[in-house]
Enzyme design. Structure first.
Site, PDB file in Angstrom:
ATOM      1  N   ALA A  55      78.451  38.036  31.662  1.00 26.70           N
ATOM      2  CA  ALA A  55      79.107  38.799  30.596  1.00 26.70           C
ATOM      3  C   ALA A  55      79.485  40.174  31.128  1.00 26.70           C
ATOM      4  O   ALA A  55      78.954  40.620  32.148  1.00 26.70           O
ATOM      5  CB  ALA A  55      78.168  38.957  29.398  1.00 26.70           C
ATOM      6  N   TYR A  56      80.391  40.803  30.422  1.00 26.92           N
ATOM      7  CA  TYR A  56      80.672  42.221  30.655  1.00 26.92           C
ATOM      8  C   TYR A  56      79.757  42.956  29.685  1.00 26.92           C
ATOM      9  O   TYR A  56      79.930  42.849  28.465  1.00 26.92           O
ATOM     10  CB  TYR A  56      82.144  42.523  30.370  1.00 26.92           C
ATOM     11  CG  TYR A  56      82.513  43.967  30.617  1.00 26.92           C
ATOM     12  CD1 TYR A  56      83.219  44.332  31.763  1.00 26.92           C
ATOM     13  CD2 TYR A  56      82.157  44.966  29.720  1.00 26.92           C
ATOM     14  CE1 TYR A  56      83.547  45.670  32.006  1.00 26.92           C
ATOM     15  CE2 TYR A  56      82.479  46.290  29.954  1.00 26.92           C
ATOM     16  CZ  TYR A  56      83.172  46.631  31.089  1.00 26.92           C
ATOM     17  OH  TYR A  56      83.501  47.949  31.326  1.00 26.92           O
TER      18      TYR A  56
ATOM     19  N   ILE B 105      83.991  33.643  35.876  1.00 28.49           N
ATOM     20  CA  ILE B 105      84.244  32.780  34.707  1.00 28.49           C
ATOM     21  C   ILE B 105      85.602  33.035  34.055  1.00 28.49           C
ATOM     22  O   ILE B 105      86.036  32.268  33.200  1.00 28.49           O
ATOM     23  CB  ILE B 105      83.102  32.866  33.649  1.00 28.49           C
ATOM     24  CG1 ILE B 105      82.968  34.287  33.082  1.00 28.49           C
ATOM     25  CG2 ILE B 105      81.795  32.357  34.210  1.00 28.49           C
ATOM     26  CD1 ILE B 105      82.087  34.354  31.831  1.00 28.49           C
TER      27      ILE B 105
ATOM     28  N   TYR C  52      82.695  46.031  23.041  1.00 23.02           N
ATOM     29  CA  TYR C  52      81.728  45.061  23.574  1.00 23.02           C
ATOM     30  C   TYR C  52      81.360  44.030  22.506  1.00 23.02           C
ATOM     31  O   TYR C  52      81.486  42.820  22.732  1.00 23.02           O
ATOM     32  CB  TYR C  52      80.480  45.794  24.089  1.00 23.02           C
ATOM     33  CG  TYR C  52      79.315  44.881  24.384  1.00 23.02           C
ATOM     34  CD1 TYR C  52      79.329  44.016  25.478  1.00 23.02           C
ATOM     35  CD2 TYR C  52      78.179  44.870  23.563  1.00 23.02           C
ATOM     36  CE1 TYR C  52      78.248  43.169  25.737  1.00 23.02           C
ATOM     37  CE2 TYR C  52      77.106  44.028  23.811  1.00 23.02           C
ATOM     38  CZ  TYR C  52      77.149  43.190  24.904  1.00 23.02           C
ATOM     39  OH  TYR C  52      76.084  42.347  25.155  1.00 23.02           O
TER      40      TYR C  52
ATOM     41  N   GLY D  20      72.473  38.558  37.113  1.00 22.66           N
ATOM     42  CA  GLY D  20      72.199  39.490  36.017  1.00 22.66           C
ATOM     43  C   GLY D  20      70.730  39.444  35.621  1.00 22.66           C
ATOM     44  O   GLY D  20      69.940  38.671  36.171  1.00 22.66           O
ATOM     45  N   GLN D  21      70.373  40.270  34.661  1.00 24.04           N
ATOM     46  CA  GLN D  21      68.974  40.337  34.200  1.00 24.04           C
ATOM     47  C   GLN D  21      68.480  38.967  33.742  1.00 24.04           C
ATOM     48  O   GLN D  21      67.439  38.491  34.176  1.00 24.04           O
ATOM     49  CB  GLN D  21      68.848  41.261  32.981  1.00 24.04           C
ATOM     50  CG  GLN D  21      69.101  42.711  33.205  1.00 24.04           C
ATOM     51  CD  GLN D  21      68.564  43.500  32.010  1.00 24.04           C
ATOM     52  OE1 GLN D  21      67.383  43.793  31.950  1.00 24.04           O
ATOM     53  NE2 GLN D  21      69.421  43.844  31.066  1.00 24.04           N
TER      54      GLN D  21
HETATM   55  N1  LIG Z   1      71.609  43.719  28.227  1.00 21.54           N
HETATM   56  C1  LIG Z   1      71.366  43.729  26.924  1.00 21.54           C
HETATM   57  O1  LIG Z   1      70.713  44.641  26.389  1.00 21.54           O
HETATM   58  C2  LIG Z   1      71.876  42.612  26.052  1.00 21.54           C
HETATM   59  C3  LIG Z   1      71.683  42.701  24.662  1.00 21.54           C
HETATM   60  C4  LIG Z   1      72.132  41.649  23.856  1.00 21.54           C
HETATM   61  C5  LIG Z   1      72.762  40.560  24.420  1.00 21.54           C
HETATM   62  N2  LIG Z   1      72.963  40.520  25.776  1.00 21.54           N
HETATM   63  C6  LIG Z   1      73.678  39.370  26.313  1.00 21.54           C
HETATM   64  O2  LIG Z   1      72.810  38.657  27.170  1.00 21.54           O
HETATM   65  C7  LIG Z   1      73.558  38.093  28.246  1.00 21.54           C
HETATM   66  C8  LIG Z   1      72.934  38.479  29.570  1.00 21.54           C
HETATM   67  O3  LIG Z   1      72.906  39.895  29.660  1.00 21.54           O
HETATM   68  P1  LIG Z   1      72.250  40.643  30.892  1.00 21.54           P
HETATM   69  O4  LIG Z   1      71.524  41.810  30.346  1.00 21.54           O
HETATM   70  O5  LIG Z   1      71.552  39.678  31.779  1.00 21.54           O
HETATM   71  O6  LIG Z   1      73.567  41.174  31.589  1.00 21.54           O
HETATM   72  P2  LIG Z   1      73.789  41.724  33.073  1.00 21.54           P
HETATM   73  O7  LIG Z   1      72.483  42.062  33.700  1.00 21.54           O
HETATM   74  O8  LIG Z   1      74.844  42.766  32.960  1.00 21.54           O
HETATM   75  O9  LIG Z   1      74.364  40.461  33.817  1.00 21.54           O
HETATM   76  C9  LIG Z   1      75.636  39.961  33.561  1.00 21.54           C
HETATM   77  C10 LIG Z   1      76.060  39.204  34.787  1.00 21.54           C
HETATM   78  O10 LIG Z   1      77.371  38.725  34.547  1.00 21.54           O
HETATM   79  C11 LIG Z   1      78.085  38.827  35.754  1.00 21.54           C
HETATM   80  N3  LIG Z   1      79.526  38.834  35.526  1.00 21.54           N
HETATM   81  C12 LIG Z   1      80.315  39.838  35.084  1.00 21.54           C
HETATM   82  N4  LIG Z   1      81.595  39.438  35.043  1.00 21.54           N
HETATM   83  C13 LIG Z   1      81.616  38.159  35.487  1.00 21.54           C
HETATM   84  C14 LIG Z   1      82.642  37.193  35.678  1.00 21.54           C
HETATM   85  N5  LIG Z   1      83.921  37.459  35.406  1.00 21.54           N
HETATM   86  N6  LIG Z   1      82.284  35.970  36.138  1.00 21.54           N
HETATM   87  C15 LIG Z   1      81.009  35.671  36.407  1.00 21.54           C
HETATM   88  N7  LIG Z   1      79.998  36.544  36.255  1.00 21.54           N
HETATM   89  C16 LIG Z   1      80.304  37.770  35.786  1.00 21.54           C
HETATM   90  C17 LIG Z   1      77.605  40.126  36.372  1.00 21.54           C
HETATM   91  O11 LIG Z   1      77.869  40.127  37.751  1.00 21.54           O
HETATM   92  P3  LIG Z   1      78.231  41.511  38.507  1.00 21.54           P
HETATM   93  O12 LIG Z   1      77.032  42.384  38.310  1.00 21.54           O
HETATM   94  O13 LIG Z   1      78.453  41.077  39.894  1.00 21.54           O
HETATM   95  O14 LIG Z   1      79.450  42.031  37.806  1.00 21.54           O
HETATM   96  C18 LIG Z   1      76.125  40.055  36.052  1.00 21.54           C
HETATM   97  O15 LIG Z   1      75.420  39.412  37.087  1.00 21.54           O
HETATM   98  C19 LIG Z   1      75.004  38.555  28.048  1.00 21.54           C
HETATM   99  O16 LIG Z   1      75.707  37.571  27.370  1.00 21.54           O
HETATM  100  C20 LIG Z   1      74.866  39.773  27.162  1.00 21.54           C
HETATM  101  O17 LIG Z   1      76.024  39.984  26.389  1.00 21.54           O
HETATM  102  C21 LIG Z   1      72.519  41.511  26.598  1.00 21.54           C
END
Ligand SMILES: NC(=O)c1ccc[n+]([C@@H]2O[C@H](COP(=O)([O-])OP(=O)(O)OC[C@H]3O[C@@H](n4cnc5c(N)ncnc54)[C@H](OP(=O)(O)O)[C@@H]3O)[C@@H](O)[C@H]2O)c1
Length: 293
Positions: A59-60, A36, A124, A10-11
């Site tokens: 995360a989803y 997870i 979410y 993920g990011q």
């Molecule tokens: N993005 C935002 O703007 C934002 C804002 C506030 C907080 N956050 C939080 O910051 C954290 C990181 O976010 P991010 O932006 O890096 O998210 P992201 O780019 O969507 O990455 C999430 C990762 O989780 C993986 N994942 C999904 N389901 C899974 C499972 N069952 N088991 C293991 N891995 C799984 C995904 O893999 P696949 O791609 O293969 O499904 C993806 O690599 C999260 O907790 C998110 O809630 C994000």
């Protein structure tokens, strides 16, 4: 010190892996290597590797899609952290977990502190809030970092969407009545590693929930304006589209988003001396990386 990373592709996961400091051994697991939601797979991975820290970047995160895929969102965002907490407890590990500004309703007139009441407006946010609670119920030695509006070089995000659309359209319409804090994935990873170093040195931390986000707060429209101007300056774009402010009502989405989700980050600063990063500096770095790609 051993660290197990989940959600490595993920990011934020990607940046955690990239920025691993010396003194740490990282086992990075993508969703296909370690899901997870699978309690026994999590337990096996943790029992075998015996990490001191589990960093959960999995995360989803599809905010709108979560409204129609709520079962999956709840499973990843609530059951996942519970599984990690339980497995961590069994080997004496601690968990660093990420959460979101979308746990709040967005109706305050001051930046949200950790002690302010939550009130998610969509699936979410609700599932992420439940994940925080599920983790804390399993493991007292958990550190939850709530962050917001994440952008980075890997994965989908607002910066990349704006750049792509700028090449395709003459005019972009962007919401100007939602206020929050853009945060780079790299700054989140650096913050987590800073905390890991402190834990490594002291053998303990002040556990709990902290807010960590970029500064200054802005609207999506302000953010878009900065992205476009800076992309033009850096040569990533050769012309600017017209950028029109619109309201949330003009752009209906399946999930309702908080109108105001600015995070007050003074607790993490007062406790650990970790300051809010200026997202405009991080944005320039990201644009430079994209330019060199
Ligand atoms: N993005 C935002 O703007 C934002 C804002 C506030 C907080 N956050 C939080 O910051 C954290 C990181 O976010 P991010 O932006 O890096 O998210 P992201 O780019 O969507 O990455 C999430 C990762 O989780 C993986 N994942 C999904 N389901 C899974 C499972 N069952 N088991 C293991 N891995 C799984 C995904 O893999 P696949 O791609 O293969 O499904 C993806 O690599 C999260 O907790 C998110 O809630 C994000």
């Amino acid at each position: 010190m051993r660290v197990l990373l989940t959600g490595a592709s993920g990011q934020v996961g990607h940046e955690i892996e990239r920025l691993t400091p010396t003194g740490f051994e990282l086992l990075a697991r993508t969703s296909s290597q370690l899901g997870i939601t699978d309690a026994s797979a999590v337990q096996t991975a943790v029992s075998e590797y015996k990490p001191a820290i589990i960093m959960n970047a999995a995360a989803y995160t599809a905010v709108d899609q979560a409204e129609s895929e709520s079962e999956r969102a709840w499973s990843v965002n609530q059951i996942g952290p519970a599984n990690l907490g339980k497995a961590a407890q069994s080997v004496g590990a601690v968990v660093f977990h990420l959460s979101t500004d979308y746990v709040f309703a967005g109706d305050l007139n001051h930046a949200y502190r950790e002690t302010d009441s939550t009130g998610p407006t969509g699936v979410y946010g609700a599932s992420k809030l439940a994940g925080e609670q599920a983790l804390l119920a399993q493991l007292q030695r958990s550190l939850i970092l709530r962050t917001s509006w994440v952008f980075g070089v890997h994965g989908k995000n607002f910066v990349k969407t704006m750049l792509k659309l700028s090449n395709e359209r003459e005019e972009l319409r962007v919401v100007a009545d939602q206020r929050g804090c853009p945060t780079s994935a790299a700054s989140i990873a650096n913050c987590l590693w800073e905390l890991a170093v402190r834990y490594q040195k002291a053998g303990d931390l002040q556990w709990g929930t902290y807010h960590f986000a970029g500064s200054p707060a802005c609207t999506w429209h302000d953010f878009a304006q900065e992205i476009l101007n800076r992309a033009l300056q850096s040569g990533l774009l050769d012309k600017l589209p017209a950028l029109r402010p619109i309201t949330t009502q003009d752009y209906p989405t399946p999930a309702q988003r908080p109108a105001f989700s600015v995070l007050d980050c003074s607790l993490i600063q007062n406790t650990f001396g970790i300051c809010q990063p200026d997202w405009r500096v991080d944005l320039d770095k990201l644009l430079e990386e994209l330019r060199q790609d």
